[in-house]
Design an enzyme around this catalytic site. Sequence first.
Site, PDB file in Angstrom:
ATOM      1  CD  GLU A   1      -7.809   7.174 -11.818  1.00  0.00           C
ATOM      2  OE1 GLU A   1      -8.359   6.888 -10.736  1.00  0.00           O
ATOM      3  OE2 GLU A   1      -6.597   7.446 -11.914  1.00  0.00           O
TER       4      GLU A   1
ATOM      5  CD  GLU B   1      -5.748   5.426  -6.278  1.00  0.00           C
ATOM      6  OE1 GLU B   1      -4.865   5.190  -7.112  1.00  0.00           O
ATOM      7  OE2 GLU B   1      -6.681   6.223  -6.474  1.00  0.00           O
TER       8      GLU B   1
END
Length: 276
Positions: free
Chosen positions: A151, A250
């Site tokens: 990521e 998130e």
Amino acid sequence: MLLPLRFSANLSWLFREVPGIPDRMRVAAAAGFQAVEVAFPYENDPGELARLSKSLGLQMVLINTPPGNPEKAEMGLGALPGRQADFRSGLELAVKYSKELGCKRIHIMAGRVPADTVRAAVHNEMEHTFIENLKYAADFLSKEGITGLVEPINNRISDPRYFLNSPHQAADILQKVGHPNLKLQMDVFHWQIMDGNLTQNIKTYFPFIDHIQIAQVPSRNEPDSPGEVNYFYIFSLLEELGYKGFIGCEYAPNGDTVGGLGWLRSYWKNHKGNDA
């Protein structure tokens, strides 16, 4: 017919009104989620979390590798030269938790450029270390039936020293590793801050993407809060592309987590009969 999108509650960010991952799992299930993810579950017993997940009908869809030494403000070990042994032991721990939890994805954290160095001066060495560690991880995880993810995290606002910071850099590294068991974790918040051009970047890198996370930019609040990203358009684009993975929520709720889930309840209402 377009497939509906599936959402997971990131318990490191949502439901922080209640302490601890187990209680957050309970309130997430009560709010309608069928999937959850958590960055670092390592303070909890994996067997207990697994039993609770089963009793609540929850699927754990993502965890991270351990961050490293918190006293040194480490945020992953994947790209840190000289820490290969610690990286491998952390990966083994993540696999242990994933197997008990039935979790099929592990975010392999790259880590930060050391504070006493210049990014450009250590880039090549860190990239080489990351690639070698990812090759090891990909082989190891493939034997366990687990997918490894990388990521990019923006270095403009969130983490100025994080090594992996753009979708282009991440895709380049994945291509250099060349293993089908490594995929891309797209956090729209980070991608928008670093590069924008979301439509083309999503289409370009879609074959690599295996997990998505969302938050509004720049506030990192609910997707329907004021900001730069039109998430209803993004959701439609992902549906059209046939995205089958999960979308992790998130973000930092503006207030009460459940009170801020109106955008998700609306999505579920418009896709009645579909899984969360």
